[in-house]
Write an enzyme that holds these catalytic residues in place. Structure first.
Site, PDB file in Angstrom:
ATOM      1  CE1 TYR A 339      -3.261   2.882   0.447  1.00  0.00           C
ATOM      2  CE2 TYR A 339      -2.788   2.913   2.797  1.00  0.00           C
ATOM      3  CZ  TYR A 339      -3.418   3.445   1.702  1.00  0.00           C
ATOM      4  OH  TYR A 339      -4.224   4.559   1.833  1.00  0.00           O
ATOM      5  CB  CYS A 340       0.934   4.288   0.244  1.00  0.00           C
ATOM      6  SG  CYS A 340       1.532   6.000   0.203  1.00  0.00           S
ATOM      7  CG  LEU A 341       5.672   6.008   0.442  1.00  0.00           C
ATOM      8  CD1 LEU A 341       6.578   6.731   1.426  1.00  0.00           C
ATOM      9  CD2 LEU A 341       5.981   6.437  -0.968  1.00  0.00           C
ATOM     10  N   GLY A 343       3.851  -0.245  -1.389  1.00  0.00           N
ATOM     11  CA  GLY A 343       3.722  -0.861  -2.700  1.00  0.00           C
ATOM     12  C   GLY A 343       4.923  -0.586  -3.575  1.00  0.00           C
TER      13      GLY A 343
END
Length: 602
Positions: A339-341, A343
């Site tokens: 998720y987000c960073l 990812g």
């Protein structure tokens, strides 16, 4: 019924594991450590760090460079100057006609409309004179400056966007909505309460000023206690090192899919955005779908962790977590979710594993995560060489990027809503900040280690090395096209941190089988789209392995909206890439119950 296994030896309480040997990442510099003996350089960096604290991390050089570039190009563009004079005249005439009609008691159509996220004008009083005229005057000025700072031949696009952004910030400070005598809602509330709202607002202001000046972190309210109300999905901390805790969640079904799920959250905030209240917890829901779920909980680093690198986060974080999942669930591949960073880090890890012929992943899911940062939205306004060097000097002195310095940048992007609307409601209307699960999480911010954040800002964000073929891991360049396992990429429609077209570019740099899903909502709210959430929809498209690239606008036109939550769609996709079910796995006793210790670090 599921059988509780014997506690594995390695899961028994133990001292934090020693970190693996650090491996160099030669392609990403880490200029946050001053070379010994370089007293002149240290003096320069100390001076810049002091200035950076005074400006909240914003580089004055970057600001002056943007305005100078804009002014010089506008000065040599007589055509644009004439256009702006005509625009000023047109806006003034529109405003004059509106003001005349409003003064005569008519209800003319407003010539200027507020922006999409501008909620300052919702009170019915803004439809009446003189407030409507003041509002339209402000919006007319805002419209003119938008034209004045638009793209100009020869002007750097980033400087055009920066000047426009800075003018919006300056104009917001003089918005009539910010002044009690010009805001009909404040006047109405003051009349109704006998000015009690102003007294309450002064108390709120004093309280906020105290916390800001003392740099105090507000504790989580009791009604949202971590581990009881938020982050309350049952589980066990099965591993801990100096960088992260690994949580294994307890099953709620008799059968589970053979392949476990490993979630890699962003380290920029705490993991429990994915395990908020029970009704919108993605982790709790996924456990209920019959999956063995593991999640990383990153520690909140301090100055002593200044030298932690992005490679440490890969090795001691993702790779170490994968090792532990393999130990607890042997002989099974793993569904990885970032998720987000988290990812972005997962994509780096997956590409490295593919290069090294490591086949332990069954699938990869990226949620609101970018791998290419050429179109990373308004966050790019805060980054250039001057700005990054400025932040590096500040982090060099502190050892980390502090919470206010980071959260302020995100709030500034939506300042009209996240800063000014909140200020008016809290300080002039006297309304308290009513805590919500999402609000508690947003305020529970973390710090960034100096070296790691410098490597991320330079190598990943500013220089865009991942998709440029210049990002090296262990001395060798990685390539996303080496990834062969299926991918599920989730983007959100109104994301201002990871714009969906930027997230979609994952399809441009990979060749594997891929599903791309675009869901309604923003960076956080779009991901937390539990079944039953009203007004939700999503689009989904499939690209077979090796298929030709489809641009984002063509993809959008080719995939119609589907009503409902995207979570069941993802669950069906996971099921299709799993090998079958088996008896549920109950976590062995480990280092303590979920949510662990690191979540409570301030």
């Amino acid at each position: 019924m599921p059988q509780k296994p014997k506690p594995p030896k390695s899961a028994q309480p133990k001292a934090p594991s020693a970190p693996p040997p650090r491996r160099s990442v030669p392609s990403v510099p880490h200029p946050t450590s001053a070379a010994p003996g370089h007293t002149h350089a240290s003096l320069d960096r100390s001076t810049m760090a002091t200035l950076a604290r005074m400006t909240s991390g914003l580089s004055p050089h970057a600001i002056l460079d943007a305005w100078g570039d804009w002014a010089m190009h506008l000065a040599r563009a007589p055509g644009r100057q004439i256009e702006l004079m005509e625009r000023a005249q047109s806006n003034w005439l529109k405003l004059a006609r509106f003001a005349a009609a409003a003064t005569l008691g008519q209800s003319p159509e407003k010539p200027f409309a507020p922006g999409r996220y501008d909620t300052r004008w919702t009170h019915q009083g803004w439809a009446k004179a003189p407030f409507a005229v003041w509002q339209q005057g402000f919006l007319a000025t805002q419209d003119w400056w938008q034209g004045a700072t638009s793209d100009l031949r020869g002007l750097k696009r980033q400087n055009a966007q920066r000047t426009g952004f800075m003018m919006r910030q300056l104009l917001d400070t003089v918005s009539p909505a910010n002044f009690p005598v010009a805001n009909p809602e404040i006047l109405e509330k003051t009349w109704q309460t006998g000015a009690r709202n102003l007294f309450d607002g002064a108390v709120h202001y004093a309280d906020d000023a105290h916390h800001i000046l003392a740099n105090e972190h507000r504790p989580v309210p009791d009604q949202f206690a971590l581990g009881k109300v938020l982050a309350c999905t049952k589980g066990e901390v099965v591993f801990r090192n100096e960088l992260m805790e690994l949580i294994q969640y307890s099953p709620t079904t008799d059968k589970v899919q053979a392949e476990p799920v490993l979630i890699v959250p962003a380290w920029i905030m705490k993991y429990y955005i994915l395990d908020l209240s029970p009704e919108n917890s993605l982790i709790r829901w996924l456990v209920g779908q019959g999956y063995t779920v593991f999640c990383i909980s990153w520690r909140n680093p301090g100055a002593e962790h200044a030298d932690l690198s992005l490679e440490d986060y890969r090795l001691q974080g993702v790779m170490q977590a994968l090792e532990e999942v393999n130990r607890i669930v042997p002989d099974q591949k793993v569904h990885a979710n970032g998720y987000c960073l988290g990812g972005t880090l997962l994509a780096i890890t997956a590409a490295t594993m593919a290069r090294d012929h490591d086949t332990r992943l069954a699938s990869i899911t990226l949620m609101a995560a970018q791998v290419d940062f050429a179109e990373a939205g308004e966050l790019l306004l805060f980054l250039d060489e001057s700005q990054v060097a400025y932040l590096e000097d500040m982090m060099w002195a502190q050892g980390y990027l502090d919470r206010p310095q980071m959260s302020g940048a995100f709030a500034a992007i939506r300042s009209e809503d996240l800063i000014w609307t909140r200020a008016v409601r809290r300080y002039f209307l006297g309304e308290p900040d009513l805590p919500t699960d999402m609000g508690v999480w947003v305020n529970d911010t973390t710090r960034m280690p100096a070296r790691m954040h410098s490597e991320y800002l330079r190598g990943v964000f500013l220089e865009n090395r991942i998709t440029a073929g210049r990002f090296a891991v262990e001395g060798r360049v990685i390539a996303l096209k080496d990834i062969e396992v299926p991918m599920f990429v989730v983007a959100t429609e109104t994301d201002h941190i990871a714009p969906w077209r930027s997230v979609y570019k994952t399809a441009l740099f990979t060749d594997c089988d891929m599903h791309v899903l675009l869901t309604k909502g923003g960076h956080n709210g779009g991901i937390l789209s539990e079944p039953g959430h009203k007004g939700r929809h999503y689009r989904i498209g499939h690209r077979p392995a090796g298929a030709h690239y489809l641009d984002p606008d063509s993809w959008l036109a080719a995939n119609d909206p589907v009503a409902g939550s995207w979570w069941p769609e993802w669950s069906r996709w996971l099921d299709s890439h799993s090998s079958g079910t088996q008896a549920a796995r109950i976590p062995a006793l480990g280092l303590g119950p979920a949510p662990g210790e690191y979540i409570h670090q301030c």
